[in-house]
Motif scaffolding. Structure first.
Motif, short mmCIF file in Angstrom:
data_model
loop_
_atom_site.label_atom_id
_atom_site.label_comp_id
_atom_site.label_asym_id
_atom_site.label_seq_id
_atom_site.Cartn_x
_atom_site.Cartn_y
_atom_site.Cartn_z
N ASP A 55 -10.98 -10.43 -6.93
CA ASP A 55 -10.24 -9.30 -7.50
C ASP A 55 -9.12 -8.88 -6.56
O ASP A 55 -8.00 -8.58 -6.98
CB ASP A 55 -11.20 -8.13 -7.75
CG ASP A 55 -10.54 -6.99 -8.51
OD1 ASP A 55 -10.15 -7.22 -9.67
OD2 ASP A 55 -10.42 -5.90 -7.96
N ARG A 59 -5.17 -8.78 -7.38
CA ARG A 59 -4.37 -7.57 -7.21
C ARG A 59 -3.18 -7.81 -6.28
O ARG A 59 -2.06 -7.39 -6.55
CB ARG A 59 -5.24 -6.44 -6.66
CG ARG A 59 -6.16 -5.83 -7.70
CD ARG A 59 -7.18 -4.90 -7.06
NE ARG A 59 -8.10 -4.35 -8.05
CZ ARG A 59 -7.93 -3.19 -8.67
NH1 ARG A 59 -6.88 -2.43 -8.38
NH2 ARG A 59 -8.80 -2.77 -9.57
N CYS A 63 0.52 -7.44 -7.36
CA CYS A 63 1.33 -6.43 -6.66
C CYS A 63 2.54 -7.08 -6.01
O CYS A 63 3.53 -6.44 -5.73
CB CYS A 63 0.51 -5.71 -5.60
SG CYS A 63 -0.65 -4.52 -6.29
N TYR A 348 -2.96 1.71 -11.12
CA TYR A 348 -2.64 0.34 -10.71
C TYR A 348 -1.32 -0.10 -11.34
O TYR A 348 -0.46 -0.68 -10.67
CB TYR A 348 -3.77 -0.59 -11.16
CG TYR A 348 -3.56 -2.04 -10.80
CD1 TYR A 348 -3.49 -2.44 -9.47
CD2 TYR A 348 -3.45 -3.01 -11.80
CE1 TYR A 348 -3.30 -3.77 -9.14
CE2 TYR A 348 -3.27 -4.35 -11.47
CZ TYR A 348 -3.19 -4.72 -10.14
OH TYR A 348 -3.00 -6.04 -9.82
N ASN A 411 -4.19 0.74 -4.31
CA ASN A 411 -4.33 0.01 -5.58
C ASN A 411 -4.39 -1.49 -5.37
O ASN A 411 -5.06 -2.20 -6.13
CB ASN A 411 -3.18 0.37 -6.52
CG ASN A 411 -3.41 1.70 -7.21
OD1 ASN A 411 -4.54 2.05 -7.53
ND2 ASN A 411 -2.35 2.47 -7.42
N ALA A 412 -3.70 -1.98 -4.35
CA ALA A 412 -3.80 -3.41 -4.04
C ALA A 412 -5.23 -3.74 -3.62
O ALA A 412 -5.78 -4.78 -3.96
CB ALA A 412 -2.81 -3.79 -2.94
N GLY A 414 -7.75 -1.91 -4.56
CA GLY A 414 -8.67 -1.48 -5.60
C GLY A 414 -9.64 -0.42 -5.08
O GLY A 414 -10.75 -0.31 -5.55
#
Length: 475
Positions: A55, A59, A63, A348, A411-412, A414
């Motif tokens: 994940d 991401r 990103c 995100y 957000n990268a 998570g």
RNA sequence: GGCGCGGUAGCCAAGUGGUAAGGCCGAGGACUGCAAAUCCUUUAUCGCGAGUUCGAUUCUCGCCCGCGCCUCCA
């Protein structure tokens, strides 16, 4: 390596044993496949370490401006699922559906982005049969008397290239795990089953094929589904490190021999999670599911953070004190967020739209992620950045820039922060306790106040004194 | 036996040929209710031995210890 200047994610490739840039061969769409779980029980946190690392990979890739096509399979037919369903007295579908749901719930709790496609083995029997037929036609496979079909590894010159296992001295059986069983039906001990002839213990779990009734071998499903959704050749293939041999080695052999084309261009493997310094095993009682941990009061976000706190190529030692550390670290990030203005966090999608430019003090963290997903280094840089910034002395727009940069990194990763102030109603019992404590405080009855606070603590709630009274924060 | 990985502070964990990020815990301080939360400060010479080097934790060799895989396994 001038990774950052190249503006790409550099990732270790198991095949070449070196870092290389991750890129999409076609149309800026990175097409990748992850070996998913076998749905015969609840996945444990070791499984989730792999999925969380994948994940993170997705991401960071997104990103960084690449779109992805993420395929992750569900293995719903094999020895374990069949055995499990029979033992449970359920049909295979009902049995595996239950565990699929459970898996999806856990994934969602851990903040995993959903794969774009999540194919199951049972739904792709036809494609698997077709693959076997092709391999037979091309002479890479042979049938045996019991209705099974085996892949002949001697017909694939590059067999063993990924795992660097060359001439395997099977006669010694050094691991003492080679069993006689039905090996007589194979030409060579290294050959593996593409299709397994029907056996009594399979119950009514069998499918018709040109070679009679039976079921697909484990390695076959991934080859068939890669091909179905990503084509013969695609960008990247991933899984836990234990899959290198034999699973991925066999996938490579099947796929390349069948298509005559290259298979995955890049291999991404994740090291195992250890518990208290040793391997997880049921007999040691150290195999935890997500539920086990949430029942002990650790939020899924905390578990995710703990799973991200080590580099994916290094075995990660999981302990309860590492969960405590994760919880405290998240609290620190939460404080930083409050100083940066709090409020609704950028999503995100917001961060994807923002992009990775001008991250200011958070750039070092981003660059660490681009260099082989070095999460521990990136976290270190994140905290260093927070420490360096004079949060209190910032002007409004400076704050906004920093805030969007800060959230770009989160957000990268998570990483989710608990939403202080927006907490849904704590249980009445908890609120009553906190109210009692407030009254005791107002009466300057410190002993009682502390007693109530201790009770709240034990119940998993942190109480914080604020001018208006108190705030309750789940731990 | 084959292939591969690792040994960095009480715990977890990055990293570099020029004397070691970060998190947790602990300690001290501010604040406070001699509380909690929060903030500040603070804690290592890098498994052992030898070599290369002006200089090695970082390179080479040897040794010790731990771990993974070698057809169940994320």
């Amino acid at each position: 390596m001038s990774d950052a200047k190249e503006n790409g994610l550099f990732l270790q490739d198991t095949m070449s044993r070196s870092k290389s840039k991750v890129f999409a061969e076609k149309e800026d769409l990175l097409r990748f496949y992850c070996c998913g779980p076998t749905v015969y029980g609840a996945a444990h946190i070791g499984n989730f370490r792999t999925f969380v690392a994948q994940d993170l990979f997705r991401r960071v890739t997104e990103c960084n401006g690449l779109k992805t096509l993420h395929v992750r399979n569900l293995t719903d037919v094999d020895d374990k699922t069949i055995r499990g369903s029979i033992k449970a007295g359920q049909g295979l579908k009902k049995f595996t559906d239950h565990w699929k749901d459970r898996f999806h719930n856990d994934c969602s709790a851990l903040g995993l982005l959903k794969p774009h496609v999540e194919p199951s083995a049972v739904a792709h029997i036809a494609q698997q049969i077709q693959l076997v037929e092709n391999l037979l036609k091309l002479g890479h496979a042979y049938t045996s008397e019991d209705g099974s079909v085996y892949f002949r590894i001697s017909s694939f010159g590059e067999y063993g290239k990924l795992s660097k296992l060359k001439s395997r001295d099977l006669s010694t059986g050094a691991s003492r795990r080679t069993t006689v069983d039905d090996e007589y039906s194979k030409e060579s001990l290294g050959d593996f089953a593409l299709w397994k002839g029907r056996r009594p213990e399979d119950g009514d779990n069998f499918w018709e094929s040109p070679w009679g009734q039976g079921r697909p071998g484990w390695h076959l499903e991934c080859s068939a589904m890669c091909r179905e959704y990503l084509g013969d050749s695609f960008d990247l293939h991933s899984g836990g490190e234990d899959l290198v041999f034999p699973h991925h080695e066999n996938e490579i052999a099947q796929s390349i021999c069948s298509s005559g084309k290259p298979f995955a261009r890049h291999w991404f493997h994740i090291a195992h999670l250890m518990v208290d310094g040793g391997k997880m095993s049921k007999s040691l009682g150290n195999m935890y599911t997500l539920d086990d941990l949430t029942n002990k009061g650790y939020a899924p976000e905390v578990v995710r953070y703990a799973l991200l706190s080590g580099h994916y190529r290094q075995p990660l030692n999981f302990t309860f004190s590492s969960l405590e550390a994760a919880r405290s670290a998240i609290g620190k990030l939460l404080q930083a967020n409050n100083l940066l203005g709090g409020g609704d966090s950028p999503s995100y999608e917001d961060s994807l739209a923002r992009g990775s430019s001008e991250l200011g003090p958070f750039n070092a963290s981003w660059e660490a992620l681009l260099d082989d997903l070095n999460a521990p280094k990136a976290l270190g840089a994140l905290f260093s950045a927070i420490k360096k910034i004079d949060l209190a002395g910032l002007m409004g727009n400076e704050k906004d820039n920093l805030r969007s940069s800060f959230w770009f990194i989160l957000n990268a990763f998570g990483i989710c922060l608990p939403k202080v102030g927006a907490i849904k109603d704590p249980p009445t019992k908890i609120k009553v306790l906190a109210e009692k404590r407030l009254q005791a405080r107002l009466a300057k009855n410190w002993a009682d106040a502390d007693k109530h606070r201790e009770k709240l603590n034990e119940a998993g709630w942190l109480v914080r004194d604020v001018p208006s009274g108190f705030e309750l924060i789940p731990k």
